[in-house]
Design an enzyme around this catalytic site. Structure first.
Site, PDB file in Angstrom:
ATOM      1  N   PRO A   1      34.821  30.706  30.961  1.00  0.00           N
ATOM      2  CA  PRO A   1      34.004  30.197  32.216  1.00  0.00           C
ATOM      3  C   PRO A   1      34.527  31.463  33.230  1.00  0.00           C
ATOM      4  CG  PRO A   1      36.062  28.834  32.024  1.00  0.00           C
ATOM      5  CD  PRO A   1      35.843  29.481  30.625  1.00  0.00           C
TER       6      PRO A   1
ATOM      7  N   GLN B   1      33.597  23.314  33.482  1.00  0.00           N
ATOM      8  CA  GLN B   1      35.109  23.359  33.952  1.00  0.00           C
ATOM      9  C   GLN B   1      35.142  23.108  35.394  1.00  0.00           C
ATOM     10  OE1 GLN B   1      37.033  27.422  34.988  1.00  0.00           O
ATOM     11  NE2 GLN B   1      38.405  26.701  33.128  1.00  0.00           N
TER      12      GLN B   1
ATOM     13  N   CYS C   1      43.149  29.710  36.961  1.00  0.00           N
ATOM     14  CA  CYS C   1      42.561  30.630  37.694  1.00  0.00           C
ATOM     15  C   CYS C   1      43.627  31.377  39.011  1.00  0.00           C
ATOM     16  CB  CYS C   1      41.687  29.994  38.725  1.00  0.00           C
ATOM     17  SG  CYS C   1      40.669  31.331  39.791  1.00  0.00           S
TER      18      CYS C   1
ATOM     19  N   GLY D   1      42.580  36.439  26.628  1.00  0.00           N
ATOM     20  CA  GLY D   1      43.475  37.552  27.156  1.00  0.00           C
ATOM     21  C   GLY D   1      43.500  38.822  26.549  1.00  0.00           C
ATOM     22  N   ASP D   2      42.842  39.753  26.954  1.00  0.00           N
ATOM     23  CA  ASP D   2      42.845  41.114  26.454  1.00  0.00           C
ATOM     24  C   ASP D   2      42.153  41.053  25.212  1.00  0.00           C
ATOM     25  OD1 ASP D   2      44.387  41.884  28.548  1.00  0.00           O
ATOM     26  OD2 ASP D   2      46.288  42.152  27.483  1.00  0.00           O
TER      27      ASP D   2
END
Length: 323
Positions: free
Chosen positions: A20, A74, A103, A204-205
């Site tokens: 999201p 979400q 977030c 992440g990444d």
């Protein structure tokens, strides 16, 4: 490593998911990424305050279509009662419910929601318990490692999530303090996988198919959730599928990018009208031309487009000249 992913009663055809993203993962962007292979996509963050107050703008975030399933909704908020009430209102608008606890942006954290919840694991337990009672949908949470660098809150929250009835957990292994700086600590994902029995999804990444492959291999996570890596690059899903299946990875040309941008614009016009489509597509086209020679100057030209004809002319020019 490409395999079906089971989250409670929901079976995903494989384990490559679209995260999201506020202001990004609307109906149109989700369809684009699904065409390229995303097995599950999420709505933008939906405010439980907006849901409960029946705000039309908030409810529009749940707009979908048969082609846009399975869909994860979400929610974000910090009040267990309101989160439970909003969860009960989702009904059949989604196939899975996720609570945002990661977030990092000030507007969300300032309300006590998002990653601010990582400062209060007891509140997290109350929230999951209340929402679990309010919905029969598969229930997941998305978290960061903690509030500050070095926090190991993710361990406590992982145990809580499993104990209170979550069906999966997504970890972006950065602290809130890091925002998007530094490097995500994928080792936290590997350790969480050893800590809980429910599926663990890593984030992440993830910017290339090789990144996705490496996360699956290094952490043993059950699935990967691509966020910023999908911006202007929905092919990350199809290319990762090819890589994990041992097939040659199909390169993406400038012509491919502009053809996709044109399709994206057309879908956006149908979805929201020409004026909104042109305004919103400026950022997307800026991402599509990433890596194209002269991209900085092209972005300035894109930002000056006033209507669909001008935007289509820019797309055509880039397609024909590659510059």
């Amino acid at each position: 490593m490409l395999r079906p992913l089971q989250i409670a009663g929901l079976t995903l055809r494989h384990n490559l998911l679209l995260a999201p993203l506020a202001g990004i993962t609307n109906h149109v962007f989700r369809l684009i990424c699904r065409q390229q292979g995303a097995s599950l996509a999420f709505t933008e963050m939906v405010s439980v305050n907006g849901m409960v107050r029946e705000g039309e703008k908030t409810r529009s975030l749940l707009e979908s279509s048969p082609e846009d399933r399975p869909l994860g909704a979400q929610l974000f908020g910090n009040d267990p009662g309101l989160l439970a009430q909003a969860a009960g209102m989702i009904g059949d608008s989604a196939d899975l419910l996720d609570i945002n606890m990661g977030c990092p942006v000030r507007k969300v954290v300032g309300t006590g929601a998002g990653s601010a919840l990582l400062q209060n694991p007891a509140r997290i337990a109350e929230i999951i318990r209340a929402v679990r009672k309010a919905t029969t949908l598969p229930l997941t949470i998305k978290i960061r490692s903690g509030w500050q660098c070095g926090d190991d809150t993710w361990q406590e929250v992982g145990r809580i999530a499993e104990a209170e009835g979550c069906d999966a957990i997504t970890l972006h292994p950065r602290s809130r303090a890091q925002m998007f700086d530094g490097q995500a600590n994928w080792q936290h994902i590997a350790q969480l996988k050893q800590l809980v029995k429910i599926p663990v999804i890593g984030s992440g990444d993830l910017f290339t198919p090789q990144d996705c492959q490496r996360m699956l291999a290094e952490t043993g996570c059950d699935g990967v959730m691509v966020a910023r890596g999908a911006l202007g690059n929905p092919w990350i899903f199809s290319q990762t599928c090819e890589l994990l299946e041992g097939r040659p990875v199909t390169p993406v040309s400038c012509v491919d990018r502009m053809t996709m941008a044109e399709q994206h614009l057309a879908l956006y016009i149908d979805y929201a009208g020409a004026s909104v489509a042109v305004r919103e597509m400026k950022k997307h086209l800026g991402w599509y031309i990433h890596g194209v020679p002269g991209a900085a100057a092209l972005r300035r030209t894109v930002n000056m487009a006033h209507n669909t004809d001008e935007m289509l002319a820019i797309i055509s020019q880039i397609r024909e000249t590659g510059v």
